[in-house]
Design a protein around this motif. Structure first.
Motif, PDB file in Angstrom:
ATOM      1  N   SER A  15       0.829  -1.205   0.000  1.00 43.88           N
ATOM      2  CA  SER A  15       0.000   0.000   0.000  1.00 43.88           C
ATOM      3  C   SER A  15       0.861   1.252   0.000  1.00 43.88           C
ATOM      4  O   SER A  15       1.995   1.249   0.501  1.00 43.88           O
ATOM      5  CB  SER A  15      -0.903   0.027   1.241  1.00 43.88           C
ATOM      6  OG  SER A  15      -1.791  -1.059   1.273  1.00 43.88           O
ATOM      7  N   ARG A  66      -9.794  -0.909  -4.766  1.00 46.22           N
ATOM      8  CA  ARG A  66      -8.423  -0.906  -4.240  1.00 46.22           C
ATOM      9  C   ARG A  66      -7.963   0.483  -3.805  1.00 46.22           C
ATOM     10  O   ARG A  66      -7.181   0.612  -2.869  1.00 46.22           O
ATOM     11  CB  ARG A  66      -7.451  -1.439  -5.297  1.00 46.22           C
ATOM     12  CG  ARG A  66      -7.741  -2.852  -5.743  1.00 46.22           C
ATOM     13  CD  ARG A  66      -6.621  -3.380  -6.657  1.00 46.22           C
ATOM     14  NE  ARG A  66      -6.453  -2.562  -7.857  1.00 46.22           N
ATOM     15  CZ  ARG A  66      -5.301  -2.051  -8.267  1.00 46.22           C
ATOM     16  NH1 ARG A  66      -4.201  -2.234  -7.559  1.00 46.22           N
ATOM     17  NH2 ARG A  66      -5.232  -1.343  -9.383  1.00 46.22           N
ATOM     18  N   GLN A  81      -5.393   6.790  -1.275  1.00 42.31           N
ATOM     19  CA  GLN A  81      -4.953   5.578  -0.587  1.00 42.31           C
ATOM     20  C   GLN A  81      -4.994   4.429  -1.585  1.00 42.31           C
ATOM     21  O   GLN A  81      -6.056   4.139  -2.156  1.00 42.31           O
ATOM     22  CB  GLN A  81      -5.862   5.279   0.603  1.00 42.31           C
ATOM     23  CG  GLN A  81      -5.524   3.990   1.333  1.00 42.31           C
ATOM     24  CD  GLN A  81      -4.188   4.058   2.044  1.00 42.31           C
ATOM     25  OE1 GLN A  81      -3.871   5.046   2.694  1.00 42.31           O
ATOM     26  NE2 GLN A  81      -3.397   2.984   1.933  1.00 42.31           N
ATOM     27  N   ASN A  83      -4.297   0.477  -2.097  1.00 48.32           N
ATOM     28  CA  ASN A  83      -4.073  -0.817  -1.469  1.00 48.32           C
ATOM     29  C   ASN A  83      -3.981  -1.913  -2.515  1.00 48.32           C
ATOM     30  O   ASN A  83      -4.400  -1.731  -3.664  1.00 48.32           O
ATOM     31  CB  ASN A  83      -5.223  -1.130  -0.507  1.00 48.32           C
ATOM     32  CG  ASN A  83      -5.329  -0.131   0.623  1.00 48.32           C
ATOM     33  OD1 ASN A  83      -4.333   0.417   1.096  1.00 48.32           O
ATOM     34  ND2 ASN A  83      -6.553   0.111   1.082  1.00 48.32           N
ATOM     35  N   ASN A  84      -3.440  -3.046  -2.110  1.00 48.17           N
ATOM     36  CA  ASN A  84      -3.313  -4.191  -3.009  1.00 48.17           C
ATOM     37  C   ASN A  84      -2.699  -3.771  -4.343  1.00 48.17           C
ATOM     38  O   ASN A  84      -3.225  -4.079  -5.417  1.00 48.17           O
ATOM     39  CB  ASN A  84      -4.680  -4.853  -3.230  1.00 48.17           C
ATOM     40  CG  ASN A  84      -4.580  -6.184  -3.941  1.00 48.17           C
ATOM     41  OD1 ASN A  84      -3.535  -6.835  -3.921  1.00 48.17           O
ATOM     42  ND2 ASN A  84      -5.664  -6.593  -4.583  1.00 48.17           N
TER      43      ASN A  84
END
Length: 127
Positions: A15, A66, A81, A83-84
Motif C-alpha cells: 500500500s 483498491r 490511498q 491498497n493491493n
C-alpha cells in the motif's frame, strides 16, 4: 499550485498513500484528479473528487475496490490511498485541479479538463 508526495517502491500487494497539497483558493471550489503515466503509455485518469459538490468521486475501473480518494479541507490536501498494489500500477502519479462544478463525475477522470498540475511522484510496484 499543486505538490504531490508519498510515492515510493513497494512489492505487489502493498500500500501507499499519495498526498496532493493544493494552494488554489478557495479549496472547496476545486475538483482534484489523480492521473498516472507509465513509460510508453498515455496518461490515464485514476480517480477524482469534486470538492464543490460535497465530494462526488470518480474511480477508473482499474482503481475500484483498491484505491480510495479523500479530501481534507482543513489541510487543503487530497489523498489517494492505494491498497493491493499491482505491478501495472507502476508509473508517475500526478494530481490536477480545476473548477468542474456541474460536470458529470466522468469528467473528473479526463485530463483535458484540468489546467493546474503537480510535478508528479513516482510509484513503482515490483512483482
Amino acid at each position: 499550485h499543486l505538490v504531490e508526495s508519498g510515492g515510493g517502491s513497494v512489492e505487489a500487494g502493498g500500500s501507499l498513500r499519495l498526498s496532493c497539497k493544493v494552494s488554489l483558493s478557495p479549496f472547496d471550489d476545486y475538483a482534484i484528479g489523480w492521473f498516472r503515466q507509465a513509460p510508453g503509455k498515455e496518461r490515464e485518469g485514476v480517480s477524482g473528487i469534486d470538492n464543490s459538490d460535497g465530494g462526488s468521486t470518480y474511480y477508473a475501473d482499474s482503481a475500484k475496490g483498491r484505491f480510495t480518494i479523500s479530501s481534507d479541507s482543513a489541510k487543503n490536501t487530497v489523498y489517494l490511498q492505494m491498497n493491493n498494489l499491482k505491478p501495472e500500477d507502476t508509473g508517475v502519479y500526478y494530481c490536477a485541479a480545476d473548477r468542474l462544478s456541474g460536470f458529470d463525475i466522468r469528467y473528473l477522470g479526463l485530463s483535458d479538463y484540468y489546467n493546474y498540475w503537480g510535478q508528479g511522484t513516482q510509484v513503482t510496484v515490483s512483482s
